[in-house]
Design an enzyme around this catalytic site. Structure first.
Site, mmCIF file in Angstrom:
data_model
loop_
_atom_site.group_PDB
_atom_site.id
_atom_site.type_symbol
_atom_site.label_atom_id
_atom_site.label_comp_id
_atom_site.label_asym_id
_atom_site.label_seq_id
_atom_site.Cartn_x
_atom_site.Cartn_y
_atom_site.Cartn_z
ATOM 1 C CD GLU A 152 37.644 97.852 105.798
ATOM 2 O OE1 GLU A 152 38.481 98.413 105.071
ATOM 3 O OE2 GLU A 152 37.494 96.635 105.819
ATOM 4 C CE LYS B 88 35.993 97.167 102.677
ATOM 5 N NZ LYS B 88 36.923 96.992 101.557
HETATM 6 P P1 13P Z 1 37.169 91.173 102.761
HETATM 7 O O1 13P Z 1 35.963 91.437 101.863
HETATM 8 O O2 13P Z 1 37.949 89.984 102.363
HETATM 9 O O3 13P Z 1 36.782 91.225 104.206
HETATM 10 O O4 13P Z 1 38.168 92.380 102.511
HETATM 11 C C1 13P Z 1 37.696 93.650 102.451
HETATM 12 C C2 13P Z 1 38.720 94.589 102.896
HETATM 13 O O5 13P Z 1 39.056 95.512 102.203
HETATM 14 C C3 13P Z 1 39.309 94.389 104.220
HETATM 15 O O6 13P Z 1 39.949 95.544 104.625
#
Ligand code: 13P
Length: 335
Positions: free
Chosen positions: A179, A221
């Site tokens: 991510e 992600k």
């Molecule tokens: P949000 O969808 O609220 O951005 O959170 C996703 C997430 O896992 C952040 O690390």
């Protein structure tokens, strides 16, 4: 590493237009969200709230996996099963947040580096024994035109940490969610977000390749390519979708089975409509485009619940509705 298992888990996380429920808020984050709603931040309330999420009716029709926080993976649901056992019983794959948060990056004001690699291999073994089959690590990238951010240093350091984490995950037969979040904070136009997100993803995949990470056994992600929240020029879903797909098509290898977006502070409707539009526009790519939302799945339900027992059943229906519309969006079928 068992590549067959990794590939199968990664594919299961993104198949059938299902998405991932990110319910892994750290202690400081859940405290902040609860306090805004005057909910007392106690272990019991966190248990009640997360039980409410996972017991929402028909959740497994729309949700393939749930990312838990360290406290939750060791906690029980209100009916007395461990959270991972309960999730497995309804065919939702348990996942775990393993990073230790984004901390100030030395000598680079305004930038952050995500910590948590020390001891990660042994924590990963423990999480596997507790039932986790995928994990999450979030890197935070800040855009500032004025200060010429992100710096190459922060992109390289964060990409290297993501790759080290992904490699440790796969060694332990856990699918890494990689991510790199390019934050929406600021007044930059969408063109700059596109440039910086492209650079971020390109460096992330360089580092994943340097460390021989098995790309068919990861989920990416990313954030969507959107203008900064304070940018006066707003873009519609079509522009956001086409910019995001261009960025992904140029930087994400087709071996990656799935891309599950974060919502990043977008409104619930924007997060859903943008995902829908991307699925309408992205016909030529192998990867599935779905969601791994935190706030855009949960916020409305948390607000409705507000810590009151009598609101639990209706709050569950709100979570289910949010999961359902995002699943339709993951198929490009939202009307
Ligand atoms: P949000 O969808 O609220 O951005 O959170 C996703 C997430 O896992 C952040 O690390």
């Amino acid at each position: 590493m068992n590549k067959t298992d990794l590939k199968e888990t990664a594919r299961n996380l993104v198949s059938d237009s299902k998405g991932i429920l990110a319910m892994d808020e750290s202690f400081p984050t859940i405290k902040k969200r609860f306090e805004k709603l005057n909910i007392e931040d106690t272990e019991k309330n966190r248990q009640i709230y997360r039980d409410l999420l996972v017991t929402a009716p028909d959740l497994n029709k729309y949700i393939s996996g749930a990312i838990l926080f360290d406290e939750t993976i060791k906690q029980q649901t209100l009916s007395g099963q461990s959270f991972p056992d309960f999730l497995n019983s309804i065919n939702i794959i348990p996942g775990i947040k393993v990073d230790a948060g984004a901390k100030p990056f030395s000598c680079h004001p305004g930038e952050k580096i995500t910590e948590g690699l020390d001891g990660l291999d042994s924590r990963m073994k423990n999480y596997y024994s507790l039932g986790a089959r995928f994990a999450k690590w979030r890197a935070v990238i800040n855009i500032s035109e004025e200060n010429n951010l992100p710096s190459d240093a922060s992109l390289i350091a964060n990409a290297n940490a993501l790759a080290r984490y992904a490699s440790i995950c796969q060694e332990n037969n856990i699918v890494p969610i990689v991510e790199p979040e390019v934050l929406m904070d600021g007044d930059h136009p969408i063109e700059l977000t596109l440039e910086k997100t492209s650079k971020t993803l390109s460096i992330v995949f360089d580092h994943l390749n340097f460390l021989d990470v098995y790309l068919e056994g990861i989920i990416l992600k990313p954030s969507m390519v959107i203008e900064g929240v304070n940018c006066p020029k707003k873009n519609d879903s079509k522009m956001i979708a086409s910019s995001t797909i261009k960025c992904l098509a140029e930087n994400v290898p087709q071996d990656v089975p799935g891309i599950a977006f974060l919502s990043g502070g977008q409104s619930d409707d924007d997060a859903t409509n943008n995902l829908n539009e991307m699925n309408i526009q992205s016909q030529d790519n192998n990867w599935k485009l779905t969601f791994s939302y935190g706030r855009a799945l949960q916020q409305a339900a948390m607000t409705f619940w507000s810590g009151k027992d009598e609101n639990i059943e209706s709050a569950k229906k709100i979570v289910m509705e949010r999961a359902k519309v995002n699943s339709l969006a993951a198929a490009g079928k939202l009307s």
